[in-house]
Design a protein around this motif. Structure first.
Motif, mmCIF file in Angstrom:
data_model
loop_
_atom_site.group_PDB
_atom_site.id
_atom_site.type_symbol
_atom_site.label_atom_id
_atom_site.label_comp_id
_atom_site.label_asym_id
_atom_site.label_seq_id
_atom_site.Cartn_x
_atom_site.Cartn_y
_atom_site.Cartn_z
ATOM 1 N N ALA A 1 4.927 -0.425 12.552
ATOM 2 C CA ALA A 1 4.420 0.503 13.562
ATOM 3 C C ALA A 1 3.721 -0.236 14.699
ATOM 4 N N CYS B 1 2.235 8.059 4.811
ATOM 5 C CA CYS B 1 2.434 7.465 3.494
ATOM 6 C C CYS B 1 2.387 8.548 2.425
ATOM 7 N N VAL C 1 -2.149 4.734 16.029
ATOM 8 C CA VAL C 1 -0.974 4.225 15.311
ATOM 9 C C VAL C 1 -1.297 4.058 13.830
ATOM 10 N N LEU C 2 -2.459 3.501 13.545
ATOM 11 C CA LEU C 2 -2.853 3.312 12.155
ATOM 12 C C LEU C 2 -3.017 4.648 11.435
ATOM 13 N N LYS D 1 -1.543 7.551 12.118
ATOM 14 C CA LYS D 1 -0.245 8.176 11.876
ATOM 15 C C LYS D 1 0.493 7.485 10.728
ATOM 16 N N THR D 2 0.375 6.182 10.656
ATOM 17 C CA THR D 2 1.051 5.437 9.576
ATOM 18 C C THR D 2 0.460 5.792 8.218
ATOM 19 N N LEU E 1 1.935 0.623 2.758
ATOM 20 C CA LEU E 1 1.092 0.662 3.950
ATOM 21 C C LEU E 1 1.155 -0.653 4.721
ATOM 22 N N ASN F 1 4.577 -0.745 6.528
ATOM 23 C CA ASN F 1 4.729 0.253 7.596
ATOM 24 C C ASN F 1 3.751 0.022 8.739
ATOM 25 N N ILE F 2 2.559 -0.494 8.457
ATOM 26 C CA ILE F 2 1.608 -0.787 9.537
ATOM 27 C C ILE F 2 2.140 -1.901 10.429
#
Length: 277
Positions: free
Chosen positions: A248, A200, A192-193, A195-196, A241, A244-245
């Motif tokens: 997510a 960006c 997940v991290l 992809k996030t 970031l 969005n993190i």
């Protein structure tokens, strides 16, 4: 009168030669002072030194050369310059002691414009403050803070402190620490991290970002997220970031622990009237 007229040719030969040599020394010294001033100003202009500093230092070089030239001219004319030099030295010492702080700022200003640890437009941290360098003058450096405050710091304080130049390099690394619950799937969390970070727009492809487990803390498993961005995009990437993190991780059902306190209330047994006495 006749004796003096007879000695005139000899006097003219003796002193005339000295006067001619003195004029030659003066002309050559003046030419050298102008030449050195042009060379110094050209070199400093090529290094994009501030115009005020260029003209000031060029003038100082010219004055110093002319002072030495005048002493040489007086010596050539037979004037005793030892006492003159002593007087000038004493006067210079007195002025130096009176202007000690200003001279230290001047010397530091010269070092700043010559070695250029920072320049106008750089975001730096120096002399206990941080901001964008607006101007580096002979005696002080002007910074503008992110909240638009103008700070004027003495050059001596700037040069004697550690200068952190955040704009010196084209790229910077964003260092984030993301803590997740011990119940979280580490492989899923890392995916997940990753992809996030990849999504960006400010993150650079090279060097590749680092996403690894760094610490098994008291209440969380901490990941380090370290992507590279252009220096001008640092804070935009940082804020995007972080937002969005969080979104997510929430969407993936991965918990982010936070400090909490469990309070247990235990009821004491009632006391009899006799125990109250």
């Amino acid at each position: 009168m006749e004796a003096w007229m007879e000695q005139l040719p000899e006097l003219a030969m003796a002193y005339g030669l000295k006067i001619v040599m003195a004029l030659v020394i003066f002309i050559v010294g003046r030419w050298i002072s102008k030449l050195l001033r042009k060379v110094v100003e050209a070199v400093m202009t090529k290094r994009h030194v501030e115009k005020t500093a260029v003209s000031f230092i060029g003038a100082m070089v010219s004055v110093l050369i002319m002072a030495v030239t005048l002493v040489a001219v007086l010596a050539q004319l037979g004037v005793q310059t030892a006492s003159l030099v002593a007087v000038l030295g004493a006067a210079g010492l007195a002025v130096g002691l009176a202007l000690q702080g200003s001279l230290s700022n001047f010397a530091a200003g010269v070092l700043l414009v010559v070695f250029r640890p920072c320049k106008a437009g750089d975001y730096v941290e120096a002399a206990g403050v941080a901001g964008v360098v607006e101007e580096i003058s002979i005696f002080s450096t002007t910074l503008v803070t992110p909240d638009n405050k103008k700070i004027i710091a003495p050059n001596a304080a700037v040069m004697s402190s550690v200068i952190v130049n955040y704009s010196a390099k084209e790229t910077r690394r964003v260092d984030l620490v993301i803590g997740v619950s011990y119940d979280a799937d580490l492989r899923q969390t890392r995916e997940v991290l990753a992809k996030t970070v990849e999504a960006c727009e400010y993150v650079l492809k090279t060097p590749a970002p680092i996403i690894e487990v760094s610490q098994l803390a008291d209440s969380s498993v901490n990941f380090v997220v370290r992507p590279w961005v252009n220096s001008g995009d640092y804070w935009k990437a940082h804020f995007q970031l972080m937002t969005n993190i969080k979104l997510a991780l929430d969407e993936a059902g991965i918990g982010i622990p936070y400090p909490q306190l469990d309070l247990h209330v235990q009821q004491m047994p009632a006391r009899s009237p006799a125990e109250h006495q």
